[in-house]
Design an enzyme around this catalytic site. Structure first.
Site, short mmCIF file in Angstrom:
data_model
loop_
_atom_site.label_atom_id
_atom_site.label_comp_id
_atom_site.label_asym_id
_atom_site.label_seq_id
_atom_site.Cartn_x
_atom_site.Cartn_y
_atom_site.Cartn_z
N ASP A 300 -4.24 0.10 -1.90
CA ASP A 300 -4.98 -0.64 -0.88
C ASP A 300 -4.05 -1.73 -0.31
O ASP A 300 -2.99 -2.03 -0.86
CB ASP A 300 -6.27 -1.24 -1.47
CG ASP A 300 -7.31 -1.52 -0.39
OD1 ASP A 300 -6.94 -1.58 0.80
OD2 ASP A 300 -8.49 -1.68 -0.73
N GLU A 499 -15.81 -6.93 3.83
CA GLU A 499 -15.18 -7.23 2.54
C GLU A 499 -15.62 -8.59 1.98
O GLU A 499 -16.77 -8.96 2.09
CB GLU A 499 -13.65 -7.11 2.65
CG GLU A 499 -13.19 -5.70 3.04
CD GLU A 499 -11.70 -5.53 3.03
OE1 GLU A 499 -11.03 -6.04 2.13
OE2 GLU A 499 -11.18 -4.86 3.94
C1 BGC Z 1 -9.76 -2.32 2.30
C2 BGC Z 1 -9.72 -0.83 2.44
C3 BGC Z 1 -9.10 -0.44 3.73
C4 BGC Z 1 -7.74 -1.07 3.88
C5 BGC Z 1 -7.04 -0.75 5.17
C6 BGC Z 1 -8.44 -2.97 2.63
O1 BGC Z 1 -8.59 -4.34 2.69
O2 BGC Z 1 -10.16 -2.65 1.00
O3 BGC Z 1 -11.03 -0.31 2.32
O4 BGC Z 1 -9.01 0.96 3.82
O5 BGC Z 1 -7.88 -2.47 3.80
O6 BGC Z 1 -7.60 -1.41 6.23
C1 BGC Z 2 -6.73 -5.82 8.05
C2 BGC Z 2 -7.79 -5.07 7.32
C3 BGC Z 2 -7.60 -5.26 5.87
C4 BGC Z 2 -7.53 -6.73 5.51
C5 BGC Z 2 -7.30 -6.92 4.04
C6 BGC Z 2 -6.77 -7.26 7.66
O1 BGC Z 2 -5.83 -8.00 8.33
O2 BGC Z 2 -6.83 -5.64 9.41
O3 BGC Z 2 -7.82 -3.73 7.64
O4 BGC Z 2 -8.61 -4.59 5.19
O5 BGC Z 2 -6.62 -7.41 6.27
O6 BGC Z 2 -7.20 -8.27 3.67
#
Ligand code: BGC
Ligand code: BGC
Length: 604
Positions: A300, A499
């Site tokens: 991730d 998130e």
């Molecule tokens: C998330 C994932 C996601 C990834 C890419 C992460 O923060 O936990 O679910 O696929 O970012 O954006």
């Molecule tokens: C991204 C997301 C990711 C996240 C994680 C963002 O900047 O665009 O896709 O899940 O950071 O912290």
């Protein structure tokens, strides 16, 4: 579409040889191609294949060529500067051409979070978030939704969606509760398989495939409150024996693997105190060996960085644990630092070459199977798939199936002419009434979603107006304090979040929403409350004042699906896929429920 049309001008001889090798010799097996490529690759080129960068953080586009980068992604909100359909294809092709111009010309695999439609793309169809799909309980609609999503993704050239999330959320204070279909592992398994099949079914029109990603492995929805970011839930610790893990959470992953899922994403959380990203037991022993997963594991976003120790040891631990591709992202540690440290670790034999070759072979295998070597580039001709009438119809159907009517004191449907009371003057109120952003929730256009007209679609109000049967007058009075109607339909709920931004210690309804309901009541109207939310919330102290109540979750762009239910054109079939406690913060551990899993009313 022919490949030759798209050959970059400065294509190398070796690239041509590989194309000839892979596409003109049908007898050449993928294994032979992989072997041949591996034998030609330098350590740097292998390291490149293992590296995934968010395109926003590329220092220079030529790095894709110079470092033989294996994968790019668009994280939440990571769109081209101008978020137009054509710009998406140009973005994809531009980067792909850089990869094809590298020494071996291995194409990029491009990933994106298409978690409820191709949701970073303006104009795409936005489907209900998984919690709403869970309430449909219907694998067929989930398959259709995923298929439609996949054809919108493929139309932009992109070949990989980081979906489905097959978490089984238990604690509703978690900001990702809505990304799960249900708290019940059996329902998650059934809908997860349907999603994998739908996403990976070759796009019938243009035969381009998109691969799915079962995430987040494992226990993301089972963390202990207080162990996550800011002492809340997200990315916390899941305490569970290996036996219980196998009985409850593994079956949905096993079913996804058996359904052919090509990638699995490791989870940010820990399992019994060990970060999943660094757990050989989880990634290699269980997932690859016991479960027979033959695709590749992606980390991730900066996920390996959370393993204890310095960055180099994070890299060593995760790759040795079985990680195949690292979502470096580039937002935190620079990707060149990642590549330098990984190279160093290989040269120092901290990571065996056999492990590196296994990771690269798995990545190449998926690239071959998805057809990237044959058709790496995309043209504009499929862009009409995006936000098409056909897909919006599927979404509208999913929306009406996802509505869970939980209370109805003979007030719904609003337009049943056989009823004694026929409501002719309907006031529509609440922050969610005319708010596309709110009904879409997080992961829409921007990572955290937004308010108002963030993309194209039909708000709930617009759906009620456009589909109003003869004799019904709809009046929009946002605070329900100006006009008196027979009934007020009030759409309340949560502002978008994604998130850990959605982690909450309290799940109370917001005061302004409650005031709107009070206003309607004070005027003597009956009230129908529709809750737009990513999870069950605290309604127990209020519901006695409401004449009808339905949970509509995060329906997406096709608000007209709500009018189908309210006007009685669709007899509601949605059923709770999560138990609804009196005190929502107690989640599935509560022994005091206001509604149980499986509850939901139909008309008559
Ligand atoms: C998330 C994932 C996601 C990834 C890419 C992460 O923060 O936990 O679910 O696929 O970012 O954006
Ligand atoms: C991204 C997301 C990711 C996240 C994680 C963002 O900047 O665009 O896709 O899940 O950071 O912290």
């Amino acid at each position: 579409m022919t490949i030759t049309k798209y050959f970059p001008k400065k294509i190398s001889l070796s690239t041509l040889i590989i194309f000839a090798f892979t596409s003109c010799q049908p007898n050449t097996t993928n294994e032979q191609t992989i072997e041949s490529l591996l034998s030609q690759m330098t350590i740097a080129e292998k390291v490149g294949q293992i590296t995934q960068i968010d395109h926003r953080f590329l220092d220079d586009h030529s790095d894709i060529t110079d470092y033989s980068i294996g994968s790019l992604l668009s994280g939440g909100g990571s769109h081209p500067k101008e978020n137009t359909l054509k710009a998406w294809v140009d973005l994809y092709n531009g980067y792909q051409e850089k990869a094809l111009a590298s020494r071996l010309g291995i194409p990029l695999i491009y990933g994106i979070d298409a978690v409820h439609g191709h949701n970073n793309v303006k104009g795409a169809t936005i489907f209900p978030h998984n919690i709403g799909l869970g309430a449909t309980g219907n694998a067929d609609i989930v398959r259709l939704v995923s298929e439609a999503t996949s054809s919108e993704v493929a139309a932009t050239g992109i070949n990989w969606t980081f979906a489905p999330c097959i978490a089984t959320p238990q604690d509703y204070r978690w900001g990702r509760t809505y990304e799960g279909f249900s708290s019940d592992p059996n329902l998650v398994l059934k809908l997860g398989v349907a999603a994998v099949e739908g996403y990976q079914s070759a796009n019938k029109k243009n035969q381009r495939k998109v691969i799915a990603c079962a995430k987040h492995f494992i226990g993301d929805g089972n963390t202990v409150f207080g162990t996550g970011i800011k002492n809340l839930v997200d990315r916390g610790n899941t305490i569970m024996t290996r036996e219980t893990l196998k009985e409850t959470l593994i079956p949905a992953y096993q079913a996804a693997v058996d359904a052919g899922v090509q990638t699995v994403m490791a989870s940010y959380n820990s399992w019994n105190g060990v970060k999943c990203h660094g757990s050989k037991e989880l990634l290699t022993d269980i997932l690859k060996e016991e479960m027979g997963f033959e695709g590749f594991i992606i980390s991730d976003w900066q996920g390996i960085d959370e393993i204890p120790g310095d960055y180099k040891s994070d890299i060593v631990t995760s790759i040795n644990a079985g990680m195949d591709m690292v979502m470096v992202s580039g937002e935190g540690e620079p990707y060149k630092k990642f590549m330098a440290l990984l190279t160093e670790a290989i040269e120092e034999e901290l990571i065996p070459m056999s492990r590196i070759d296994d990771a690269v072979a798995r990545i190449l295998k998926v690239k071959l199977e998805v057809g990237l070597f044959d058709e790496p580039l995309m043209d504009y001709e499929y862009l009409s798939e995006i936000g098409s009438k056909k897909h919006r119809e599927i979404a509208r159907d999913a929306v009406r199936q996802s509505v869970v009517v939980l209370k109805n004191e003979s007030i719904l449907p609003l337009s049943d002419s056989t009823k004694e009371v026929r409501w002719s003057k309907i006031v529509v109120a609440g922050k969610g009434a005319d708010n596309l952003g709110m009904q879409c929730g997080g992961w829409t256009i921007e990572w955290q979603g937004g308010q108002g007209d963030i993309t194209e679609g039909t708000t709930i109000l617009e759906g009620l107006v456009e589909n109003a049967p003869p004799g019904i007058e709809i009046i929009h009075d946002p605070r329900a304090n100006k006009v008196k109607g027979d009934v007020a339909v009030i759409i309340i709920g949560e502002d978008p979040y994604t998130e850990f931004f959605g982690d909450r210690d309290s799940l109370n309804l917001n005061k302004e929403d409650l005031q709107v309901i009070e206003n309607a009541k004070a005027q003597g109207m009956k009230v129908v409350v529709l809750l737009t939310s990513g999870r069950p919330m605290n309604i127990a102290n209020h519901i006695d004042n409401w004449d009808a109540f339905a949970a509509i979750w995060l329906p997406g762009t096709e608000g007209a699906g709500i009018s189908d239910v309210l006007y009685g054109r669709y007899n509601p079939t949605g059923r709770l896929s999560f138990p609804w406690p009196v005190q929502a913060e107690e989640g599935t551990s509560s022994s005091s429920l206001i509604y149980d899993m499986g509850e939901g009313l139909s008309y008559e």
